[in-house]
Design an enzyme around this catalytic site. Sequence first.
Site, PDB file in Angstrom:
ATOM      1  N   TYR A 128      27.760  14.856  16.529  1.00 12.74           N
ATOM      2  CA  TYR A 128      27.815  14.676  15.082  1.00 12.74           C
ATOM      3  C   TYR A 128      26.796  15.608  14.427  1.00 12.74           C
ATOM      4  O   TYR A 128      25.610  15.564  14.757  1.00 12.74           O
ATOM      5  CB  TYR A 128      27.484  13.220  14.734  1.00 12.74           C
ATOM      6  CG  TYR A 128      27.475  12.942  13.260  1.00 12.74           C
ATOM      7  CD1 TYR A 128      28.663  12.672  12.576  1.00 12.74           C
ATOM      8  CD2 TYR A 128      26.287  12.950  12.542  1.00 12.74           C
ATOM      9  CE1 TYR A 128      28.656  12.416  11.230  1.00 12.74           C
ATOM     10  CE2 TYR A 128      26.273  12.694  11.181  1.00 12.74           C
ATOM     11  CZ  TYR A 128      27.461  12.430  10.537  1.00 12.74           C
ATOM     12  OH  TYR A 128      27.455  12.179   9.192  1.00 12.74           O
ATOM     13  N   VAL A 129      27.259  16.451  13.560  1.00 12.83           N
ATOM     14  CA  VAL A 129      26.354  17.401  12.910  1.00 12.83           C
ATOM     15  C   VAL A 129      26.072  16.930  11.482  1.00 12.83           C
ATOM     16  O   VAL A 129      26.981  16.833  10.663  1.00 12.83           O
ATOM     17  CB  VAL A 129      26.954  18.822  12.899  1.00 12.83           C
ATOM     18  CG1 VAL A 129      26.013  19.788  12.205  1.00 12.83           C
ATOM     19  CG2 VAL A 129      27.224  19.286  14.318  1.00 12.83           C
ATOM     20  N   GLY A 153      45.232  17.800   8.389  1.00 14.35           N
ATOM     21  CA  GLY A 153      46.623  17.729   8.766  1.00 14.35           C
ATOM     22  C   GLY A 153      46.835  17.196  10.176  1.00 14.35           C
ATOM     23  O   GLY A 153      47.894  16.661  10.488  1.00 14.35           O
ATOM     24  N   ASP A 175      40.303  29.856  15.510  1.00 13.63           N
ATOM     25  CA  ASP A 175      40.373  29.345  14.129  1.00 13.63           C
ATOM     26  C   ASP A 175      39.000  29.414  13.463  1.00 13.63           C
ATOM     27  O   ASP A 175      38.546  28.446  12.851  1.00 13.63           O
ATOM     28  CB  ASP A 175      40.908  27.904  14.159  1.00 13.63           C
ATOM     29  CG  ASP A 175      41.362  27.435  12.781  1.00 13.63           C
ATOM     30  OD1 ASP A 175      41.610  28.296  11.919  1.00 13.63           O
ATOM     31  OD2 ASP A 175      41.465  26.216  12.572  1.00 13.63           O
ATOM     32  N   ASP A 215      35.050  22.953  16.724  1.00 13.08           N
ATOM     33  CA  ASP A 215      36.485  23.071  17.021  1.00 13.08           C
ATOM     34  C   ASP A 215      36.873  24.274  17.853  1.00 13.08           C
ATOM     35  O   ASP A 215      37.917  24.887  17.620  1.00 13.08           O
ATOM     36  CB  ASP A 215      37.299  23.074  15.714  1.00 13.08           C
ATOM     37  CG  ASP A 215      37.408  21.691  15.129  1.00 13.08           C
ATOM     38  OD1 ASP A 215      36.961  20.748  15.810  1.00 13.08           O
ATOM     39  OD2 ASP A 215      37.921  21.553  14.032  1.00 13.08           O
TER      40      ASP A 215
END
Lengths: 393, 240
Positions: free
Chosen positions: A141-142, A72, A184, A202
């Site tokens: 980047y994982v 989103g 979150d 995040d």
Amino acid sequence: MEAHPVCPICGTPIVPGAPQGMCPECLLRAGFETKSGHKSTDGKSASVPMAAEEVATFFPQLEIMELAGQGGMGAVYKVREREPNRIAALKFLFPEKQASPQFAERFEREARMLAALTHPHIVTVYDFGKVNKRCYLLMEYVDGLTLRQLFRARKLSPRETLEIVPRLCEALQYAHEQGVVHRDIKPENILLDKNGRVKVADFGIAKMLNLPGNLTLTGSMDVVGTPLYMAPEQIENPQVVDCRADIYSLGVVFYEMLTGELPLGKFLPPSQKIEIDPRLDEVVIHALEKEPDRRYQQAGQMKTDVETILQTMRQREESRARTGPAPAARTARPAALVAEAQAAAARVALPPKPARRRSQASRSFGITIAIAAGVIVVFTVLLLAAFHLLRSK
Amino acid sequence: MFATTQWSVVLTAGRGDIPQAQDALEKLCRTYWYPLYAYVRRRGYSPADAEDLTQEFFAWLLERKWLGKADPQRGRFRSFLLTSISNFLANEWDKARTQKRGGGKVISLERDEAENRLTWQPLSYCIPESSFTPEQSFEWRWALTLLDQVMGRLSVEFEQEGKKELFDALKPCLLGESSTQPYATLATKLGMTEGAIKVTVHRLRQRYRQLLREEIAGTVAAPEEVEEELRYLFAVLTRR
């Protein structure tokens, strides 16, 4: 307790009467895309990601490899940095998410804090900024799976869960000490790379985007999160949460890892749903206390409790290994493991009642990974192998 | 692409006795009865009254007396219905009751099912409807109904080609590959090549988008309004 199916994309519960059991919001969003799948029909609705080629025009220093995911709030691209030469994840926010005058300031402030976080279990922020009126974050980047995707491949064993949770606690404890609350925590934001390393993604993004505050705004299109993992006080008063809100969310994830269900309403303690050390009930329930004051006050305390139980579990396994035949460890026979993971994947591929399927793979804005088709099975096996290694240590 | 729409047929027919217009209106009513029912229930009427009222409303609607009134530009069927039912509740309901039209069932309302869906609120803070006004509830249910129609049509199309299983397996791919199994796994499961899966998913998405716009087109006065209505419905679904 009935398990509620949730949308694999946005994580919200799927209502009865939803079209073909699919999340109406995500379904309608899919209707916007044109044939290329990257552009809005008229350019006005910007909540669709740009094509990789278009993104490339804004970032000459990056090679945009592919669109890795979208949600989103924006889109995530797998990119290659030219200097230093490394793969990274580029998060590009949709411009309408940045309309508020306070956004730029908040973004700058939060991004700076995130970039300062350096921890083996936290996804690193390399860079951040703004191009073409859009904010971006360049991150580690994982290469692996989200916990949500792992849930779908198969249920985690209690032992595997207990290997993962202390690492999450460590990440939270570190961030909380730096004054950063995640806000979150959910399976979509917990990543496991192909070596079995746990990474939380995040951190603080929710605050940066002012997400929880917007949950109550009627008509707002800014909502991407799900309250399923949120602490009660975070739902009621999102502006004043502290680290204990993360601990609650971790409690929800912990419960889900153990039981495969969410602790909704009057839920049963995990030991009444699966065979586990009953001391784990105390840990989970302590994390899930509705009153923040009654909850664990620090993630580190929770880590200690979990590790104590894990230690007992290890000792029992060792003594069992000494006295009797080796336990039927999943990692004992790689070929059998592959078969198991494949079977699990196939079961999910064609569930008997797709409309009521509960745990599914997820793609969200928070995910910084791109997974080539088919690697899910391989990664699951690698992950299990990593656990085996940990265990043998 | 959409030369005429069901709703535009009704509007242009006016009060003239054109069978297509009547058919179109009846079809629209059959499709979108549930949002109306939900609206009436949210206004506080009992299930029995709500059913009665919705039936009376449709009877009134199908008489099409309202079409004689000036305004030829009636806008979208969705907003027309909402305004009309609101007026109907305020002005016509008592009249209709005293007149006892005796029209009986105009369309088939599955009340029990409707009630089940209305009362499902295990997570009141997650499901936005509990905090909605009756009007917002109507719009939210409307969007759900419309999507259900689209997915229903898509499903029937696959079924008619004997590909129901394929549809069930691939429909999560409408939301994107990573929302489901990797294509390679799906390919193995369905006995297809990965390339064939990709092509099928691509077509599925295209067809879905086409049907979505067709369905919306049926409820607006002019084809140009489709995209705007699509955006409006998205806003309705993301409303909290």
